[in-house]
Design an enzyme around this catalytic site. Sequence first.
Site, PDB file in Angstrom:
ATOM      1  N   PRO A   1       0.828  -1.203   0.000  1.00  0.00           N
ATOM      2  CA  PRO A   1       0.000   0.000   0.000  1.00  0.00           C
ATOM      3  C   PRO A   1       0.867   1.260   0.000  1.00  0.00           C
ATOM      4  O   PRO A   1       1.897   1.322   0.669  1.00  0.00           O
ATOM      5  CB  PRO A   1      -0.797  -0.112   1.302  1.00  0.00           C
ATOM      6  CG  PRO A   1      -0.733  -1.545   1.685  1.00  0.00           C
ATOM      7  CD  PRO A   1       0.571  -2.059   1.169  1.00  0.00           C
ATOM      8  N   GLU A   2       0.435   2.256  -0.755  1.00  0.00           N
ATOM      9  CA  GLU A   2       1.136   3.540  -0.746  1.00  0.00           C
ATOM     10  C   GLU A   2       0.610   4.393   0.410  1.00  0.00           C
ATOM     11  O   GLU A   2      -0.353   4.030   1.093  1.00  0.00           O
ATOM     12  CB  GLU A   2       0.989   4.223  -2.102  1.00  0.00           C
ATOM     13  CG  GLU A   2       1.540   3.351  -3.222  1.00  0.00           C
ATOM     14  CD  GLU A   2       1.875   4.084  -4.509  1.00  0.00           C
ATOM     15  OE1 GLU A   2       2.129   5.304  -4.465  1.00  0.00           O
ATOM     16  OE2 GLU A   2       1.894   3.431  -5.566  1.00  0.00           O
TER      17      GLU A   2
ATOM     18  N   LYS B   1       4.471   4.879   4.941  1.00  0.00           N
ATOM     19  CA  LYS B   1       3.851   3.558   4.854  1.00  0.00           C
ATOM     20  C   LYS B   1       3.807   2.841   6.199  1.00  0.00           C
ATOM     21  O   LYS B   1       3.566   1.633   6.255  1.00  0.00           O
ATOM     22  CB  LYS B   1       4.615   2.708   3.832  1.00  0.00           C
ATOM     23  CG  LYS B   1       4.608   3.304   2.429  1.00  0.00           C
ATOM     24  CD  LYS B   1       5.390   2.444   1.456  1.00  0.00           C
ATOM     25  CE  LYS B   1       5.397   3.059   0.062  1.00  0.00           C
ATOM     26  NZ  LYS B   1       6.125   2.214  -0.920  1.00  0.00           N
TER      27      LYS B   1
ATOM     28  N   ARG C   1      12.314  -2.452  -9.333  1.00  0.00           N
ATOM     29  CA  ARG C   1      10.890  -2.117  -9.449  1.00  0.00           C
ATOM     30  C   ARG C   1      10.578  -1.724 -10.889  1.00  0.00           C
ATOM     31  O   ARG C   1      11.409  -1.127 -11.588  1.00  0.00           O
ATOM     32  CB  ARG C   1      10.527  -0.954  -8.516  1.00  0.00           C
ATOM     33  CG  ARG C   1      10.764  -1.227  -7.041  1.00  0.00           C
ATOM     34  CD  ARG C   1       9.891  -2.349  -6.515  1.00  0.00           C
ATOM     35  NE  ARG C   1       8.483  -2.049  -6.649  1.00  0.00           N
ATOM     36  CZ  ARG C   1       7.773  -1.347  -5.736  1.00  0.00           C
ATOM     37  NH1 ARG C   1       8.380  -0.892  -4.645  1.00  0.00           N
ATOM     38  NH2 ARG C   1       6.498  -1.117  -5.926  1.00  0.00           N
TER      39      ARG C   1
END
Length: 272
Positions: A2-3, A52, A262
């Site tokens: 989750p951001e 986060k 990423r």
Amino acid sequence: MPEGHALHRLARRQQRLLGGQRLSVSSPQGRFAHEAALLDGMVFRRAEAWGKHLIHRYDDGRRGTAATRRIVHIHLGIYGTFREEALPMPEPTGQVRMRLIGDVLGIDLRGPNACELYTPDDLDALVARLGPDPLRPDADPEIAWRAVSRSRRAIGSLLMDQRVIAGIGNIYRAEVLFRAGVDPHRPGVAVTRDEFDEMWADLLHLMPIGVRRGHIHVVRPSDDHGAPAYAPDRPRTYVYRRAGEPCRLCGTTVASEQMEGRNLFWCPNCQR
């Protein structure tokens, strides 16, 4: 993972659902059992987020310096989830790290990267390691600007570094760079102050929308046409997860590669 907007939304929801209640706390899985026993019967005072990271604060309900206070640090990672249940809660199934039972509902936490008791010094050390969080009112963009302007790392890497800006994930990284017209490969030292200020202002605009709506929304109304979202239940984006598709603005094929492990997405024409 989750951001940051998701963690802030979660903190607000848990504050609304549990704030001020004396909770029953347990660890059906057993990995948090000792800590849960210390928390059991305490009052849930506050939930808040830094990037986060989710922070729960508890006390014993007494006032003054003699009150006992506890801090829980939670990092969901990729697999961590919270599940809410009306009371009476069913018997726990699976790996429930922490179970919170309030006045009218309970919440189970499964699969987090971290669920641990913190001291105030632990929390100070965590915050000291993080860059400014655009969703917190005390965020200082000068700290992030100094980190960016002194680095030869690519801006696409810097924006994902939680020590530079806390709470930014892959979607916000890709979309903010596109909206600013900045190539993700450009070194931080080559990013101008005006470009940085534009990206910071964009984060201040976009991330609260994510908190309010519960999902990321980045496409400007004037551009909100053409190809659908990359999946039926996912946000419409300019470049994120759109490799090989035409850019919404210029039609150039959206590019993709790996950057520091990423997936990176950008438009070679719009981002120079």
